[in-house]
Design an enzyme around this catalytic site. Structure first.
Site, PDB file in Angstrom:
ATOM      1  N   ARG A  53       8.931 -31.913 -38.229  1.00 38.81           N
ATOM      2  CA  ARG A  53       9.855 -31.634 -37.135  1.00 38.81           C
ATOM      3  C   ARG A  53       9.097 -30.847 -36.064  1.00 38.81           C
ATOM      4  O   ARG A  53       7.947 -30.486 -36.243  1.00 38.81           O
ATOM      5  CB  ARG A  53      11.077 -30.868 -37.654  1.00 38.81           C
ATOM      6  CG  ARG A  53      10.662 -29.733 -38.574  1.00 38.81           C
ATOM      7  CD  ARG A  53      11.457 -28.515 -38.466  1.00 38.81           C
ATOM      8  NE  ARG A  53      11.411 -27.941 -37.166  1.00 38.81           N
ATOM      9  CZ  ARG A  53      10.390 -27.221 -36.700  1.00 38.81           C
ATOM     10  NH1 ARG A  53       9.304 -27.024 -37.405  1.00 38.81           N
ATOM     11  NH2 ARG A  53      10.439 -26.690 -35.499  1.00 38.81           N
ATOM     12  N   GLY A  54       9.805 -30.602 -34.934  1.00 36.22           N
ATOM     13  CA  GLY A  54       9.131 -29.944 -33.815  1.00 36.22           C
ATOM     14  C   GLY A  54       8.574 -31.038 -32.912  1.00 36.22           C
ATOM     15  O   GLY A  54       7.921 -31.984 -33.390  1.00 36.22           O
ATOM     16  N   ALA A  55       8.842 -30.904 -31.612  1.00 34.81           N
ATOM     17  CA  ALA A  55       8.556 -32.011 -30.688  1.00 34.81           C
ATOM     18  C   ALA A  55       7.111 -32.549 -30.774  1.00 34.81           C
ATOM     19  O   ALA A  55       6.911 -33.751 -30.948  1.00 34.81           O
ATOM     20  CB  ALA A  55       8.911 -31.576 -29.267  1.00 34.81           C
ATOM     21  N   ARG A  90      14.844 -39.763 -33.773  1.00 36.86           N
ATOM     22  CA  ARG A  90      15.373 -38.524 -33.176  1.00 36.86           C
ATOM     23  C   ARG A  90      15.374 -38.695 -31.651  1.00 36.86           C
ATOM     24  O   ARG A  90      14.335 -38.990 -31.061  1.00 36.86           O
ATOM     25  CB  ARG A  90      14.528 -37.310 -33.597  1.00 36.86           C
ATOM     26  CG  ARG A  90      14.611 -37.064 -35.109  1.00 36.86           C
ATOM     27  CD  ARG A  90      14.236 -35.676 -35.509  1.00 36.86           C
ATOM     28  NE  ARG A  90      15.187 -34.691 -35.040  1.00 36.86           N
ATOM     29  CZ  ARG A  90      14.948 -33.378 -35.071  1.00 36.86           C
ATOM     30  NH1 ARG A  90      13.813 -32.923 -35.526  1.00 36.86           N
ATOM     31  NH2 ARG A  90      15.861 -32.520 -34.646  1.00 36.86           N
ATOM     32  N   GLN A 205      15.328 -22.625 -38.745  1.00 36.81           N
ATOM     33  CA  GLN A 205      13.878 -22.805 -38.541  1.00 36.81           C
ATOM     34  C   GLN A 205      13.189 -21.487 -38.214  1.00 36.81           C
ATOM     35  O   GLN A 205      11.995 -21.325 -38.467  1.00 36.81           O
ATOM     36  CB  GLN A 205      13.611 -23.803 -37.394  1.00 36.81           C
ATOM     37  CG  GLN A 205      13.956 -25.243 -37.691  1.00 36.81           C
ATOM     38  CD  GLN A 205      15.331 -25.601 -37.197  1.00 36.81           C
ATOM     39  OE1 GLN A 205      16.252 -24.760 -37.182  1.00 36.81           O
ATOM     40  NE2 GLN A 205      15.510 -26.834 -36.780  1.00 36.81           N
ATOM     41  N   ASP A 246      11.807 -29.191 -26.242  1.00 33.93           N
ATOM     42  CA  ASP A 246      11.804 -30.556 -26.773  1.00 33.93           C
ATOM     43  C   ASP A 246      11.738 -31.587 -25.654  1.00 33.93           C
ATOM     44  O   ASP A 246      11.291 -32.710 -25.852  1.00 33.93           O
ATOM     45  CB  ASP A 246      13.033 -30.776 -27.648  1.00 33.93           C
ATOM     46  CG  ASP A 246      12.986 -29.838 -28.841  1.00 33.93           C
ATOM     47  OD1 ASP A 246      13.441 -28.684 -28.713  1.00 33.93           O
ATOM     48  OD2 ASP A 246      12.421 -30.231 -29.874  1.00 33.93           O
ATOM     49  N   ASN A 256      15.918 -27.198 -25.412  1.00 36.69           N
ATOM     50  CA  ASN A 256      15.311 -26.640 -26.633  1.00 36.69           C
ATOM     51  C   ASN A 256      16.420 -26.473 -27.677  1.00 36.69           C
ATOM     52  O   ASN A 256      17.592 -26.765 -27.416  1.00 36.69           O
ATOM     53  CB  ASN A 256      14.632 -25.306 -26.291  1.00 36.69           C
ATOM     54  CG  ASN A 256      13.747 -24.810 -27.418  1.00 36.69           C
ATOM     55  OD1 ASN A 256      12.937 -25.571 -27.958  1.00 36.69           O
ATOM     56  ND2 ASN A 256      13.885 -23.555 -27.795  1.00 36.69           N
ATOM     57  N   LYS A 257      16.041 -25.981 -28.827  1.00 38.80           N
ATOM     58  CA  LYS A 257      16.983 -25.830 -29.951  1.00 38.80           C
ATOM     59  C   LYS A 257      18.268 -25.131 -29.528  1.00 38.80           C
ATOM     60  O   LYS A 257      18.238 -24.187 -28.727  1.00 38.80           O
ATOM     61  CB  LYS A 257      16.275 -25.047 -31.060  1.00 38.80           C
ATOM     62  CG  LYS A 257      17.042 -24.840 -32.319  1.00 38.80           C
ATOM     63  CD  LYS A 257      17.604 -26.110 -32.940  1.00 38.80           C
ATOM     64  CE  LYS A 257      16.563 -27.131 -33.299  1.00 38.80           C
ATOM     65  NZ  LYS A 257      17.135 -28.440 -33.707  1.00 38.80           N
TER      66      LYS A 257
HETATM   67  O1  MRU Z   1      15.119 -29.866 -34.666  1.00 39.54           O
HETATM   68  P1  MRU Z   1      13.697 -29.410 -34.613  1.00 39.54           P
HETATM   69  O2  MRU Z   1      13.369 -28.354 -35.609  1.00 39.54           O
HETATM   70  O3  MRU Z   1      12.706 -30.550 -34.609  1.00 39.54           O
HETATM   71  O4  MRU Z   1      13.659 -28.765 -33.185  1.00 39.54           O
HETATM   72  C1  MRU Z   1      12.538 -28.613 -32.472  1.00 39.54           C
HETATM   73  C2  MRU Z   1      12.209 -27.209 -32.404  1.00 39.54           C
HETATM   74  O5  MRU Z   1      11.661 -26.682 -33.329  1.00 39.54           O
HETATM   75  C3  MRU Z   1      12.515 -26.417 -31.257  1.00 39.54           C
HETATM   76  O6  MRU Z   1      13.511 -26.816 -30.457  1.00 39.54           O
HETATM   77  C4  MRU Z   1      11.248 -25.978 -30.627  1.00 39.54           C
HETATM   78  O7  MRU Z   1      11.498 -24.818 -29.951  1.00 39.54           O
HETATM   79  C5  MRU Z   1      10.597 -26.984 -29.734  1.00 39.54           C
HETATM   80  S1  MRU Z   1       9.359 -27.863 -30.559  1.00 39.54           S
HETATM   81  C6  MRU Z   1       7.895 -27.059 -30.033  1.00 39.54           C
END
Ligand code: MRU
Length: 362
Positions: A53-55, A90, A205, A246, A256-257
């Protein structure tokens, strides 16, 4: 990143180029385990279930997913289907689309029999580039932290308090991370940084990943509940906010999250600098209105209802925190409008959100 003294990336190919290793992030922080991914379908599942996970990491994982597809069928149809299916895993992080477009454009122009080897090569290049982008973000962010320290006339013994949300560290990328990269650089440069880590419900997370990786690197940190940040800001305990992203629009709206927007509002109200660390593959140059144009992933209500953790006896467990029959909603991301963002830290330097385009011109 070193884990138990050993250098690791978050994703790496088997040397025979037959499968890919990932770190299963759903097991952290209690178990550090890598798993092997042998097919494009397995990679799709790993992305959907957030083992990866994570962009930036999603983009790298998708690139290797294409390589796995080419291992078994190097036809045009297989390439196009793999990219389409991986893209559907995603919707919000634009790095996924960026990596898949790059893989498809590169491979479709190559004779099928050479696609397999070239897919592995291109995926490896994407990973190496990600590491370099994040190292550059680290250096620009370090300079920014040094400037803010000087402005805020901190004494060397006072910690510089940075609040972050979710996990935009090493685990969200191939190495270093985005929002955490400047923090690691500052810590390594001898600056006394301390990180407020938002737990980041529903999937935690922050509590399970950010806290774990900061601990591995020896960076002082404190986990807080998602609702504590505003209070800490009001009481002068936050010097700066750095989050990841993201997807960022050409005009500097930051997706972002979920919960990031609330931190930006509180930071704005308290005059605290709010920065997003953004490598260029996270910028969607085709859109200018984040609220209207960024698709927000709606994830399962189960992630709100069920909390994963470890029991007192050490056993892993999931517990339900909702009353029987209560429905739950789970939008996974939100958009912070550019007007609330002090600046964006990119591999090219730091700029105001509405100056992204000029920073990347030429
Ligand atoms: O749903 P996720 O865990 O894949 O979400 C992404 C993230 O972890 C965050 O939004 C993050 O800040 C950006 S990814 C560098």
């Amino acid at each position: 990143m070193k884990i138990n003294g050993q250098q690791h990336r978050t994703i790496w190919p088997d040397p025979r180029l037959k499968f890919v290793h990932i770190i299963d992030q759903t097991l952290l922080p209690h178990r550090f385990e890598s798993v092997q991914i042998h097919s494009v379908e397995a990679m799709e599942l790993a992305i959907k279930t957030m083992q990866v996970r994570g962009a930036p990491l999603i983009g790298a994982a998708a690139a290797y997913g294409v390589a796995l597809a080419m291992l078994y069928d190097d036809s045009d149809a297989s390439l196009i289907a793999a990219c389409k299916d991986l893209l559907a895993t995603r919707p919000t992080a634009v790095n996924l689309q960026w990596a898949l477009q790059r893989m498809q454009t590169h491979l479709i122009a190559i004779e099928p029999k050479w696609r397999n080897i070239n897919a592995w090569k291109e995926a490896a290049i994407i990973c190496d580039e990600d590491v370099k982008l994040n190292q550059d973000i680290a250096q620009h962010g370090l300079k920014l932290i040094q400037d803010l320290l000087a402005q805020q006339s901190h004494t060397p013994s006072q910690p510089f308090n940075i609040l972050t949300h979710c996990n935009a560290g090493w685990l969200a990328a191939v190495d270093w991370g985005t929002a955490l990269a400047p923090i690691y650089a500052a810590h390594d440069a001898g600056i006394a940084v301390h990180v407020w880590v938002d737990e980041t419900r529903p999937r935690n997370q922050g509590a399970s990943l950010t806290a774990w990786e900061l601990g591995q690197h020896g960076v002082p940190h404190t986990v807080i509940s998602d609702n504590a940040g505003g209070h800490l800001m009001q009481h002068g305990q936050v010097d700066m906010v750095i989050v990841g992203a993201d997807r960022v629009t050409a005009t500097g709206d930051v997706c972002n999250k979920i919960g990031t927007y609330l931190k930006a509002l509180a930071a704005f109200d308290n005059g605290i600098p709010f920065y997003a660390a953004v490598p260029s593959p996270t910028i969607d140059w085709n859109i200018s209105n984040g609220l209207q144009q960024i698709p927000i992933e709606q994830r399962s209500a189960d992630e709100v209802a069920w909390v994963q953790g470890r029991l007192k006896n050490g056993e892993a467990a999931q517990v339900n925190v909702l009353p029987e029959g209560s429905p739950a909603a789970n939008p996974a991301f939100d958009v912070t409008p550019a007007r609330l963002v002090t600046g964006i830290i990119t591999e090219r330097g730091v700029c105001q959100p509405d100056k992204l385009a000029s920073l990347f011109q030429s």
